[in-house]
Design a protein around this motif. Sequence first.
Motif, PDB file in Angstrom:
ATOM      1  N   HIS A 191     -24.779   8.743   2.167  1.00  0.00           N
ATOM      2  CA  HIS A 191     -25.599   7.666   3.874  1.00  0.00           C
ATOM      3  C   HIS A 191     -25.176   7.408   4.559  1.00  0.00           C
ATOM      4  N   GLY A 192     -23.557   7.150   4.203  1.00  0.00           N
ATOM      5  CA  GLY A 192     -21.763   6.912   5.208  1.00  0.00           C
ATOM      6  C   GLY A 192     -21.709   6.277   3.907  1.00  0.00           C
ATOM      7  N   PRO A 193     -20.961   5.234   4.725  1.00  0.00           N
ATOM      8  CA  PRO A 193     -19.371   4.725   4.397  1.00  0.00           C
ATOM      9  C   PRO A 193     -20.930   2.798   3.970  1.00  0.00           C
ATOM     10  N   GLN A 194     -20.262   2.860   2.451  1.00  0.00           N
ATOM     11  CA  GLN A 194     -21.339   1.225   2.519  1.00  0.00           C
ATOM     12  C   GLN A 194     -20.358   0.059   2.627  1.00  0.00           C
ATOM     13  N   ALA A 195     -18.974   0.290   2.524  1.00  0.00           N
ATOM     14  CA  ALA A 195     -18.217  -0.746   2.350  1.00  0.00           C
ATOM     15  C   ALA A 195     -16.987  -0.273   3.284  1.00  0.00           C
ATOM     16  N   CYS A 196     -15.862  -1.095   3.112  1.00  0.00           N
ATOM     17  CA  CYS A 196     -14.961  -0.890   3.680  1.00  0.00           C
ATOM     18  C   CYS A 196     -14.241  -0.108   3.503  1.00  0.00           C
ATOM     19  N   ALA A 197     -13.881   1.457   3.834  1.00  0.00           N
ATOM     20  CA  ALA A 197     -12.806   2.223   3.155  1.00  0.00           C
ATOM     21  C   ALA A 197     -11.533   2.479   3.534  1.00  0.00           C
ATOM     22  N   TYR A 198     -10.998   1.259   3.313  1.00  0.00           N
ATOM     23  CA  TYR A 198      -9.520   1.397   3.321  1.00  0.00           C
ATOM     24  C   TYR A 198      -8.255   0.408   2.137  1.00  0.00           C
ATOM     25  N   HIS A 199      -7.902   0.538   2.096  1.00  0.00           N
ATOM     26  CA  HIS A 199      -7.206  -0.256   1.157  1.00  0.00           C
ATOM     27  C   HIS A 199      -5.640  -0.686   1.933  1.00  0.00           C
ATOM     28  N   VAL A 200      -4.741  -1.792   1.866  1.00  0.00           N
ATOM     29  CA  VAL A 200      -3.563  -1.345   2.767  1.00  0.00           C
ATOM     30  C   VAL A 200      -2.816  -2.193   1.181  1.00  0.00           C
ATOM     31  N   CYS A 201      -2.035  -1.412   0.667  1.00  0.00           N
ATOM     32  CA  CYS A 201      -0.920  -1.885  -0.441  1.00  0.00           C
ATOM     33  C   CYS A 201      -0.264  -2.273  -0.208  1.00  0.00           C
ATOM     34  N   ASN A 202       0.533  -3.330  -1.316  1.00  0.00           N
ATOM     35  CA  ASN A 202       1.716  -4.171  -1.761  1.00  0.00           C
ATOM     36  C   ASN A 202       2.632  -2.880  -0.354  1.00  0.00           C
ATOM     37  N   VAL A 203       3.487  -4.376  -0.178  1.00  0.00           N
ATOM     38  CA  VAL A 203       4.708  -3.603   0.606  1.00  0.00           C
ATOM     39  C   VAL A 203       6.103  -3.252  -0.752  1.00  0.00           C
ATOM     40  N   VAL A 204       6.935  -2.059  -0.920  1.00  0.00           N
ATOM     41  CA  VAL A 204       7.480  -1.524  -1.418  1.00  0.00           C
ATOM     42  C   VAL A 204       9.588  -1.708  -0.966  1.00  0.00           C
ATOM     43  N   PRO A 205       9.516  -2.378  -1.030  1.00  0.00           N
ATOM     44  CA  PRO A 205      10.729  -2.504  -0.332  1.00  0.00           C
ATOM     45  C   PRO A 205      12.038  -1.070  -0.396  1.00  0.00           C
ATOM     46  N   SER A 206      12.584  -0.820   0.669  1.00  0.00           N
ATOM     47  CA  SER A 206      13.703  -0.348   0.575  1.00  0.00           C
ATOM     48  C   SER A 206      15.197  -0.633  -0.008  1.00  0.00           C
ATOM     49  N   ASP A 207      15.793  -0.056  -0.244  1.00  0.00           N
ATOM     50  CA  ASP A 207      17.301   0.143  -0.436  1.00  0.00           C
ATOM     51  C   ASP A 207      17.644  -0.747   0.623  1.00  0.00           C
ATOM     52  N   GLY A 208      18.214  -1.819   0.045  1.00  0.00           N
ATOM     53  CA  GLY A 208      19.108  -2.729   1.743  1.00  0.00           C
ATOM     54  C   GLY A 208      20.465  -2.194   2.238  1.00  0.00           C
ATOM     55  N   ALA A 209      21.794  -1.509   1.094  1.00  0.00           N
ATOM     56  CA  ALA A 209      22.599  -1.134   1.753  1.00  0.00           C
ATOM     57  C   ALA A 209      22.377  -0.427   2.972  1.00  0.00           C
ATOM     58  N   LEU A 210      22.021   0.449   1.606  1.00  0.00           N
ATOM     59  CA  LEU A 210      21.416   1.997   2.255  1.00  0.00           C
ATOM     60  C   LEU A 210      20.789   2.040   4.129  1.00  0.00           C
ATOM     61  N   SER A 211      19.443   0.983   4.458  1.00  0.00           N
ATOM     62  CA  SER A 211      19.093   0.429   5.247  1.00  0.00           C
ATOM     63  C   SER A 211      20.288  -0.141   6.635  1.00  0.00           C
ATOM     64  N   ARG A 212      20.796  -0.520   5.690  1.00  0.00           N
ATOM     65  CA  ARG A 212      21.869  -0.664   6.659  1.00  0.00           C
ATOM     66  C   ARG A 212      23.028  -0.128   7.486  1.00  0.00           C
TER      67      ARG A 212
END
Length: 731
Positions: free
Chosen positions: A166-187
């Motif tokens: 019958h279609g979506p019955q609840a919110c169909a999307y989930h936002v995951c926890n943040v995964v950090p990047s490597d700080g030294a490489l990002s800089r």
Amino acid sequence: MAYRPSGEVSKKPSYRGTNGMPRQGDDERTLHVGVTEGDVAQRIVTCGTEERARAVAASFDGGIIEREISSARGFLTLTGNCNGVPVSVVATGMGVAMMDFMVREVVAVLPAVSVSDDDEPTAARALIVRFGTCGSIREDVPAGTVVVCSPGSTMVRRQPDAFCMHGPQACAYHVCNVVPSDGALSRAVEGELKTALGAHSVVAALNVSGCSFYSSQGRQDGSFEDGHELGDPIAMVRAAHPDAASCEMETFHLLDVARCARPYGRAVRASAAAIVVAHRPSGDVLSGETIERLERLGGAAILRALAATPLEMPAAADATAAPTAPAVPRPLAPPTSKAHVVKLSYADLLSGADVNAQVAAAYGYEGLGLLLVTGVPGLLAARQALLPLGASVAGLPGTTLASLETPAAFYAVGWSHGKEALEGRPDLAKGSYYANPLLDAPFGRPAEPSALAQFPSYAHPNVWPTAALPALEPAFKALGRLVVNVGSVVATACDKYVVAELERKGSATAGGYPINQLSRIVSDPRCCKARLLHYFPLSPDHGDLGDHGDHGKQAEADEKASAPEGGAEFSDWCGWHNDHGSLTGLVSAMYLDSRTGQPLAASPDPTAGLYIRDRHGALHHAAFRADELAFQIGEAAQIHSGGVLQATPHAVRGCAPTTELGRCASRESFAVFMQPWAQDCMGVPAGVDPAVAQAQAAIEALPKRVPPLASRWENGISFGEFTLRTIEKYH
């Protein structure tokens, strides 16, 4: 695959090792990327298209590609040098699966991690930077900007279980926890890009990866039912992460798989940069000529950053996210046990199907003490009717709230705020409204004097703000009854499992554990207590545990000592505790914007919410959907079952007040406590040693301020006495 420069082309041979890392051919090439040992450098740029990969490789020293591998599965690997340092560029195509193939198969052919004499890794196995394209979801990040994911990445996942015929019955999307990047490489990447393109053209911001290009990135497609009307994924991301800028499909998985390379978080270091080719708020799209220019200049800059970044492990300070990055919700240490959240359908429970295995996985020694029930009719409507009223109660005038307090019932009837203590300090983080959802006056109105004197929190009649908030009483009772009704079938399933397990262990059941022990307790309407909770927004100067004098400082020290990774506190909204009753029903929390009173699509901080600590000391974020009910086992059931059912300590972590919305978010939830009558005997079944009710290993894994059973319980005392001793230990 084709291997050049020799130009030799081979047919697709059969492969070996299907249950591990499959290899094929005489030279043992990986199945999808088509590489073998010696083909790939330890510093890697990954791109989505062959054209971009070749644009980047044009900046190899002398423009020379020393090795080129083209696989039958669409991967292209180009290897050369940058400033004399070996580097590779790998074109992957698009999406999570292609990124997974690339990272795993490339790492498989690289040298093993080097270790010191004490087995600590001294250098990474690989440095990987994704260089791709993206859309911008921020007004102030226009097309033509290059976004470096210095703070890390989150992911929006489409949830197929939200859809039915019958279609979506609840919110169909989930936002995951943040995964950090490597700080030294990002800089390093950010610095080289700013030098090449100008500081105004480069932004460090959180990335968002969708599991698809269409539905989970909020694109409208009338040919498909994507459920956006029940929860727009981009709006959910913006609510949780107002600073997020780039939106694409691969970065989250790169960072996620990289952090999981063994040894955990040390073998593969990764980051990403993406050219904004489309500005989602305005619809502006970048020209092809500009894209080509940014690919060429940006690719050369990323090669230089990789070549200049050592494989050796950075100092602890350098391993963190870049200091220029905006504050983001706190990343979590991963669980280190095999425990997982167990789900059962309401239909299966009602049918009487054999669910002993699921009950064991949820409530046994290795479980989380938590079971989710799906497919409960009427839950979403009842939840929507009640939860927003938590904030409405808390917002009533002070004189009205005072009239709703019941000191004679130890504030366990009506309104309560700051009257309880937890972890050695007043509990000011939340306000509560208590009532029996099944009986307004369990012992008559007025209550029988003897019952009121002996058991005031049980016997005192409910009080309601009938004039000030008439919607509260019917909504509270409706949701409370629903939770108890579902709890009764959960209890029946638990009873069956306990009897079977005691029989398996050879423990006597005759005169010991009655077949309906837990279901009898749940069905007693006198003993039920429900609690509507309003968690107040945390202020920026709140700190993780607040400033509550010496007791609060001691609580903070204790929790730091007991938390994983030696730090991060998790109980700023509700301290660590075990429920001491039999069974607790929980409704999925709702987050409100306190400025408007309107529900938020998701928590502004995905790390906020309910946490459980298992019997190995591992921490689990117990998130569950709006259309699911959660049931936690309490200590009374643990005792009555002789340790077959096990309670787990849990706490509630608040929204980090690092963004405007995070500082304005309240949490509304509802718990129903199903517990024994005060005079019920708290004894283990006949033939069971009371010492097995709580194992020593489980005691050692408890958070510091959760008292073990033995400090509060003796076999055969009443539940009333057990309750008093428990309150004394916690408060």
